[in-house]
Write an enzyme that holds these catalytic residues in place. Sequence first.
Site, PDB file in Angstrom:
ATOM      1  N   HIS A 148       1.331   4.802   4.329  1.00  0.00           N
ATOM      2  CA  HIS A 148       0.428   5.435   3.369  1.00  0.00           C
ATOM      3  C   HIS A 148       0.797   6.901   3.154  1.00  0.00           C
ATOM      4  O   HIS A 148       0.893   7.372   2.015  1.00  0.00           O
ATOM      5  CB  HIS A 148      -1.019   5.340   3.862  1.00  0.00           C
ATOM      6  CG  HIS A 148      -1.536   3.942   3.901  1.00  0.00           C
ATOM      7  ND1 HIS A 148      -2.797   3.625   4.380  1.00  0.00           N
ATOM      8  CD2 HIS A 148      -0.970   2.760   3.534  1.00  0.00           C
ATOM      9  CE1 HIS A 148      -2.980   2.315   4.297  1.00  0.00           C
ATOM     10  NE2 HIS A 148      -1.890   1.777   3.784  1.00  0.00           N
ATOM     11  N   SER A 198       0.805  -1.222   0.000  1.00  0.00           N
ATOM     12  CA  SER A 198       0.000   0.000   0.000  1.00  0.00           C
ATOM     13  C   SER A 198       0.837   1.271   0.000  1.00  0.00           C
ATOM     14  O   SER A 198       0.405   2.296  -0.530  1.00  0.00           O
ATOM     15  CB  SER A 198      -0.972   0.000   1.185  1.00  0.00           C
ATOM     16  OG  SER A 198      -0.286  -0.233   2.394  1.00  0.00           O
TER      17      SER A 198
END
EC number: 3.4.21.105
Length: 276
Positions: A254, A201
């Site tokens: 992230h 991610s």
Amino acid sequence: MLMITSFANPRVAQAFVDYMATQGIILTIQQHAQSDVWLADESQAGRVRAELARFLENPADPRYLAASWQSGQTNSGLRYQRFPFFATLRHNAGPFTWAILLICIAVFILQNLLGDQPVMIWLAWPYDPSLQFEAWRYFSHAFMHFSLMHILFNLLWWWYLGGAVEKRIGSGKLVVITVISALLSGFVQHQFSGPWFGGLSGVVYALMGYVWLRGERDPQSGIYLQRGLILFSLVWLIAGWFDVFGMAIANGAHVAGLATGLAMAFVDTLHGRKRA
């Protein structure tokens, strides 16, 4: 002749060409791997790119359909190649995109066969000073996923965004984005939670930031991300910080990934913007 942009869907390309015709600007479509839109009069490039930016924000706007009706070419006569599902997957991704995707799947299978812990011992961020020279660990954490939803979500975005970057800009650029974002997002997440984390991610968020900003600043690159999708990614990011989903989310990775992608896109488009 100047190439303005490319569309994966020929119908979308035709809608934009028809609309520009109603504005007195003639564009042509050349069919290659995608539908390339070309402009003969390069003096009109600024206006065309401004209209393209508005078109990409909402291609379904009724004015574009109305333009096709006005031109009398809603059925443009283009022949659209039909791709089976797996052929479509191959068509929209390059070798590096596929290599990372297959590695992630293989690692996920190993995790399910052997358990997470044995795999993490080999692939996790260095969890002991004696492991700091095992260079692969600074990147291999991105290959591990801890649920079916986790891997499906990440690989779908990886295929969609990574494939676009590799097809339009090249494998080298995708490799650079992947390596840098995996390293930086892993470093930041390690500061937040220690070495026991995993997932692609951080790289995916880097690609979101890169594709969106590169498309905004350099439409001719042929890559873009709709503003609605970048807004969705930001909402997801904020929700993760406030633990809305009740899941363990690598928030540090992230944020670091998104910042890395934005910074790389800014640097890559800086020279062209200055020249313009």
